[in-house]
Design an enzyme around this catalytic site. Structure first.
Site, PDB file in Angstrom:
ATOM      1  N   TRP A  33     -19.441 -47.347 -11.170  1.00 22.29           N
ATOM      2  CA  TRP A  33     -18.758 -46.354 -12.011  1.00 22.29           C
ATOM      3  C   TRP A  33     -17.520 -46.940 -12.683  1.00 22.29           C
ATOM      4  O   TRP A  33     -16.850 -46.245 -13.453  1.00 22.29           O
ATOM      5  CB  TRP A  33     -18.363 -45.126 -11.176  1.00 22.29           C
ATOM      6  CG  TRP A  33     -17.157 -45.350 -10.276  1.00 22.29           C
ATOM      7  CD1 TRP A  33     -16.899 -46.456  -9.522  1.00 22.29           C
ATOM      8  CD2 TRP A  33     -16.061 -44.463 -10.080  1.00 22.29           C
ATOM      9  NE1 TRP A  33     -15.725 -46.307  -8.828  1.00 22.29           N
ATOM     10  CE2 TRP A  33     -15.183 -45.086  -9.152  1.00 22.29           C
ATOM     11  CE3 TRP A  33     -15.724 -43.190 -10.549  1.00 22.29           C
ATOM     12  CZ2 TRP A  33     -13.992 -44.476  -8.722  1.00 22.29           C
ATOM     13  CZ3 TRP A  33     -14.553 -42.599 -10.106  1.00 22.29           C
ATOM     14  CH2 TRP A  33     -13.707 -43.238  -9.210  1.00 22.29           C
ATOM     15  N   ASP A  34     -17.207 -48.207 -12.409  1.00 21.44           N
ATOM     16  CA  ASP A  34     -15.978 -48.809 -12.931  1.00 21.44           C
ATOM     17  C   ASP A  34     -15.895 -48.741 -14.454  1.00 21.44           C
ATOM     18  O   ASP A  34     -14.823 -48.892 -15.037  1.00 21.44           O
ATOM     19  CB  ASP A  34     -15.864 -50.272 -12.469  1.00 21.44           C
ATOM     20  CG  ASP A  34     -15.888 -50.402 -10.961  1.00 21.44           C
ATOM     21  OD1 ASP A  34     -16.785 -49.789 -10.342  1.00 21.44           O
ATOM     22  OD2 ASP A  34     -15.031 -51.095 -10.401  1.00 21.44           O
ATOM     23  N   GLU A  81     -14.570 -43.939  -0.773  1.00 19.36           N
ATOM     24  CA  GLU A  81     -15.797 -44.320  -0.049  1.00 19.36           C
ATOM     25  C   GLU A  81     -15.657 -44.290   1.461  1.00 19.36           C
ATOM     26  O   GLU A  81     -16.626 -44.556   2.161  1.00 19.36           O
ATOM     27  CB  GLU A  81     -16.183 -45.738  -0.460  1.00 19.36           C
ATOM     28  CG  GLU A  81     -16.520 -45.867  -1.898  1.00 19.36           C
ATOM     29  CD  GLU A  81     -16.956 -47.282  -2.240  1.00 19.36           C
ATOM     30  OE1 GLU A  81     -16.439 -48.231  -1.636  1.00 19.36           O
ATOM     31  OE2 GLU A  81     -17.821 -47.412  -3.105  1.00 19.36           O
ATOM     32  N   LYS A  99      -9.692 -44.356   1.010  1.00 22.20           N
ATOM     33  CA  LYS A  99      -9.639 -45.724   0.499  1.00 22.20           C
ATOM     34  C   LYS A  99      -8.945 -45.737  -0.863  1.00 22.20           C
ATOM     35  O   LYS A  99      -8.189 -46.629  -1.198  1.00 22.20           O
ATOM     36  CB  LYS A  99     -11.075 -46.239   0.347  1.00 22.20           C
ATOM     37  CG  LYS A  99     -11.182 -47.641  -0.201  1.00 22.20           C
ATOM     38  CD  LYS A  99     -12.647 -48.043  -0.285  1.00 22.20           C
ATOM     39  CE  LYS A  99     -12.845 -49.423  -0.858  1.00 22.20           C
ATOM     40  NZ  LYS A  99     -14.247 -49.722  -1.134  1.00 22.20           N
ATOM     41  N   GLN A 100      -9.242 -44.719  -1.663  1.00 22.43           N
ATOM     42  CA  GLN A 100      -8.741 -44.713  -3.037  1.00 22.43           C
ATOM     43  C   GLN A 100      -8.680 -43.287  -3.554  1.00 22.43           C
ATOM     44  O   GLN A 100      -9.125 -42.356  -2.897  1.00 22.43           O
ATOM     45  CB  GLN A 100      -9.666 -45.549  -3.922  1.00 22.43           C
ATOM     46  CG  GLN A 100     -11.051 -44.993  -4.045  1.00 22.43           C
ATOM     47  CD  GLN A 100     -12.045 -46.054  -4.504  1.00 22.43           C
ATOM     48  OE1 GLN A 100     -12.483 -46.870  -3.726  1.00 22.43           O
ATOM     49  NE2 GLN A 100     -12.370 -46.027  -5.781  1.00 22.43           N
TER      50      GLN A 100
HETATM   51  C1  BGC Z   1     -14.665 -49.282  -4.864  1.00 17.77           C
HETATM   52  C2  BGC Z   1     -15.558 -48.596  -5.864  1.00 17.77           C
HETATM   53  C3  BGC Z   1     -15.874 -49.554  -6.981  1.00 17.77           C
HETATM   54  C4  BGC Z   1     -16.481 -50.829  -6.421  1.00 17.77           C
HETATM   55  C5  BGC Z   1     -16.736 -51.853  -7.489  1.00 17.77           C
HETATM   56  C6  BGC Z   1     -15.335 -50.548  -4.382  1.00 17.77           C
HETATM   57  O1  BGC Z   1     -14.482 -51.219  -3.523  1.00 17.77           O
HETATM   58  O2  BGC Z   1     -14.430 -48.452  -3.769  1.00 17.77           O
HETATM   59  O3  BGC Z   1     -14.910 -47.453  -6.376  1.00 17.77           O
HETATM   60  O4  BGC Z   1     -16.767 -48.978  -7.859  1.00 17.77           O
HETATM   61  O5  BGC Z   1     -15.585 -51.386  -5.496  1.00 17.77           O
HETATM   62  O6  BGC Z   1     -15.553 -52.222  -8.108  1.00 17.77           O
END
Ligand code: BGC
Length: 799
Positions: A355-356, A494, A615-616
């Site tokens: 999704w980046d 996540e 995590k984010q």
């Molecule tokens: C993040 C995701 C991201 C992925 C790729 C993961 O560590 O939690 O949000 O899409 O890395 O960058």
């Protein structure tokens, strides 16, 4: 401070991987890590060349289970260039020399990597080499290296060896090293047109061919040298050994030119034919370099910006734009490729696409909208695969995979290795259905910026409608709540992949997902109006939709459940409030780096699922993507009383409960505080700026840059601090700069016009290019102004 040069002095084995990633050179088609020409994968150096869309699948056995992974392949190493003095047994290895001087310089403006070294050997022979290389931004198939070789205090015979090495494995990520990693078969190698060499390889599953052809020229005293040479073929590696005599203090110039073609290229007969042809007619190093630099100049004219900030902010922003354009560039347009989250810079996340894009496309929309369009088509071409994924789950519409690669299959790994414990465990992060919402959001943003109705008619609308169909099929009615729900998903954070002690993966009613689904239905209904009756009728029939389904979407958009806690604080998901508080201070004392709390707790036989620890950004994503006006309106539509005052409550609640285990998290932090606490925002912006430069995750940048975070730091300047929003056919500006910035110049595309915007403390001047038929509407703070092609407006700013 030079805003265009990234420099490293001295050798630093421990950080070589990081330097290699940050000094990668590429052109959107291929990219090659900044490894030394004379190096090979030895645990310190890791040469890597990656091709956009160059994937291959391999099966491996892990814990008695056969798993299949798709990887972005590391292709043959074209860099190989080395030398030895005739009486020496060993080829050049800087670690075996006495290094007198070493400097590595990335010239960001011109797309050059320069290494300057001076060293002496055990016979006190002192030598200097200046190496300059580029991967052409002009001709996507060409790359070149030039060595300026000087024997400082000696004369003698040397052998220069130039090779193309096909003995390459994917070994860039330690965690994956137990898995099968040999992707290449050597098909052919040899010599052509007397003294040029070539290599042809093919991936063993996806059957992609890559051909590399190369020539080497030598110059002494400004004359081309007619050298003696030998061709050496050893197991998948073709080398040319060139015999030369060097004279003390005189320069010998060695120029290696390489052409790289693959069977994925357009307008070719066969890769090897094309690679050989390109080398036969190839220009000199200097001519190739001139054209390469010209192409970069054209890009910088568009992507560069100015703002008044001391320090290295601008240098790092240039570096981020540079890596973005090396991963996807004008050469990407029209190709069937997406943007890997970790660039074409390494093998982390296997080069998959996540999704980046949500953090990348908004920036590109305003600077290279044709590129966004092309990248959105990568998703369109995988619509059928997404539909198959939905069917497999008993659902309808299109369910795009969390991780995407070649053909749109779900590429998320089934098992995940926890490096802290050495144990493999299930990976349920694939349940991030919100990736579909990111795709929909990007389609809509692209439309808002470009107004491109033909694109929406052919591609955008169908994707939006199929994604809506999917979300309508996972929404279930809860008669007790009298609300629609989305169950068993994973949100952007996540860490929470299931409820404490539950065996079942997924959590319920992730607020971000539910809110975005409501937004999606609203846009799907709007798009059906925008594309005209004929196309609407066609699409309704094709997708088996009718007025009843559309009114059901409307109903769901009003009745999705959003869990709330007290004071307008949105619960990240249903039941979040019951989780335990996490001992942040205790763990910060215990561990140096707690960004990956999931791994830490798992290794302690605990689970991050038990805690209010993210995590984010998850809930905070809403404040990143939407203005407070939009949020208030949409929550109102959903029947929730949400006011702008609730926003800081949410920010203050979630920020201390987030470990920033993803580099994307700092971006959101900076963004959401930009209006309320400008100094916090600037602080987090700087942290985000440092993510890869300082490798804040401790080792991950060497495996590939974090492209989402890189692009968004630029976007913070472009959209966040300028208050740039596109809504309902208006380009809104509402600057609120941190105190470090008092003026800024930007170039932006909007609805057919190129705008030059000059923000000054007391005014904002906007110059519109000509070339569009329609005027555009600019909204400045609360006022709307019509701007005609070719006109300039000056808006006073009252502070
Ligand atoms: C993040 C995701 C991201 C992925 C790729 C993961 O560590 O939690 O949000 O899409 O890395 O960058």
């Amino acid at each position: 401070m030079n805003n265009w040069i990234l420099e490293y002095f001295g050798m630093d084995g421990a950080n070589e991987g990081l330097r290699e990633a940050l000094c990668t050179l590429g052109n959107g088609q291929i990219a090659t890590r900044g490894a030394a020409e004379e190096s090979f994968a030895d645990g310190i150096h890791y040469p890597g060349t990656y091709l956009a869309g160059g994937y291959n699948r391999l099966k491996s056995e892990v814990s008695g289970k056969v798993i299949e992974n798709e990887d972005l392949v590391n292709w043959p190493n074209w860099l190989c260039l080395t030398f030895k003095v005739e009486d020496d047994d060993n080829w050049f290895d800087l670690s075996q020399k006495k290094v007198l001087f070493y400097k590595q310089k990335l010239d960001i403006k011109h797309g050059l990597l320069i290494r300057e070294m001076r060293f002496s050997d055990n016979k006190d022979r002192e030598t200097s080499i200046i190496s300059t290389r580029f991967v052409s931004m002009n001709d996507q198939h060409m790359a070149a290296i030039r060595w300026e070789f000087k024997a400082i205090n000696w004369s003698g015979n040397i052998v220069i060896r130039t090779s193309l090495d096909g003995n390459i494995k994917n070994e860039g990520v330690k965690r994956y090293q137990k898995l099968n990693n040999e992707h290449l078969n050597i098909i052919d190698l040899g010599q052509f047109e007397k003294d040029n060499i070539y290599l042809l390889v093919q991936t063993n599953q996806s059957r992609i061919y890559m051909a590399q052809a190369s020539s080497c020229q030598v110059f002494q005293d400004n004359e081309k040298v007619n050298f003696q040479y030998e061709i050496d073929k050893i197991k998948g590696k073709i080398s040319q050994n060139i015999y030369l005599n060097v004279t003390q203090a005189k320069e010998t110039i060695i120029e290696k030119t390489v052409a790289i073609y693959s069977s994925k290229d357009m307008a070719i007969s066969e890769p090897l034919v094309e690679a050989k042809n390109s080398i036969s007619k190839s220009e000199t190093f200097n001519d190739l370099k001139k054209k390469h630099q010209y192409s970069w100049n054209v890009l910088w004219d568009r992507f560069d910006f100015y703002f008044s900030d001391p320090g290295n902010t601008i240098l790092l922003l240039h570096l981020h734009i540079f890596h973005l354009l090396q991963t996807c560039s004008p050469h990407t347009i029209g190709k069937d490729v997406g943007v890997p989250a970790r660039g074409l810079h390494g093998e982390a996340y296997r080069g998959h696409i996540f999704w980046d894009e949500l953090f990348i496309f908004p920036l590109l929309n305003f600077l290279l909208p044709d590129l966004t369009q092309s990248l959105l088509k990568y998703r369109f071409h995988r619509l059928d695969a997404a539909k198959r994924l939905a069917i497999k789950e008993g659902l309808q519409g299109a369910m795009y995979p969390w991780q995407s690669g070649s053909n749109g299959r779900e590429e998320s790994q089934v098992l995940h290795l926890n490096p802290n414990s050495g144990k493999w465990g299930p990976d349920n992060t694939y349940l991030q259905r919100h990736v579909n919402l990111a795709i929909a959001y990007n389609i809509w943003q692209y439309y808002e910026v470009t107004g491109n109705i033909p694109f929406m008619k052919v591609y955008g609308a169908e994707m939006l409608l199929e994604i809506s169909k999917f979300f309508s099929s996972i929404c279930t009615w809860n008669s007790h709540k009298e609300r629609y729900e989305i169950l068993k998903v994973v949100g952007p954070d996540e860490f929470h992949t299931s409820y404490p002690d539950s065996e079942e993966p997924g959590i319920n009613n992730n607020a971000y997902t539910n809110y975005m689904a409501s937004w999606l239905f609203t846009k799907a209904i709007k798009i059906l109006k925008l594309i005209g009756n004929a196309r609407r009728a066609e699409l309704l029939q094709k997708l088996d939709l009718n007025e009843k389904t559309i009114s059901k979407w409307d109903e769901i958009s009003h009745k999705l459940f959003i869990p709330f806690m007290e004071n307008g604080i949105i619960a990240q998901f249903e039941g979040y409030e019951k989780l335990k508080e996490f001992d942040w201070n205790g763990y910060r004392k215990k561990y140096k780096n707690i960004q990956r709390l999931d791994r830490i707790l798992n290794a302690e036989n605990d689970s991050v699922n038990n805690y209010k620890a993210s995590k984010q950004a998850d809930v905070l994503m809403l404040f990143y993507l939407f203005s407070s006006e939009e949020l208030v309106e949409s929550f109102g539509k959903l029947g929730y009383d949400f006011t702008p005052n609730h926003i800081p409550n949410n920010i203050n609640y979630y920020i201390p409960r987030t470990s920033d285990g993803s580099t994307l998290s700092r971006i959101v932090r900076s963004w959401v505080e930009a209006r309320s606490k400008r100094e916090h925002s600037w602080y987090f912006f700087h942290e985000a700026l440092m993510s890869d430069f300082k490798d804040v995750q401790g080792g991950t940048t060497a495996e590939g840059i974090h492209l989402g975070s890189m692009a968004s730091t630029v976007d913070i300047i472009q959209r966040c601090y300028t208050g740039l929003v596109t809504r309902n056919d208006v380009l809104w500006l509402n600057p609120s700069f941190p105190k470090e910035i008092d003026s800024m110049d930007l170039t932006l595309y909007y609805r057919g016009l190129w705008l030059k915007i000059f923000f000054r403390p007391n005014e904002c001047k906007i110059e519109a290019s000509d070339g569009a038929l329609q005027p555009i509407t600019i909204g400045f703070k609360d006022e709307k102004i019509l701007l005609k092609p070719g006109d300039t407006i000056i808006i006073p700013i009252h502070r």
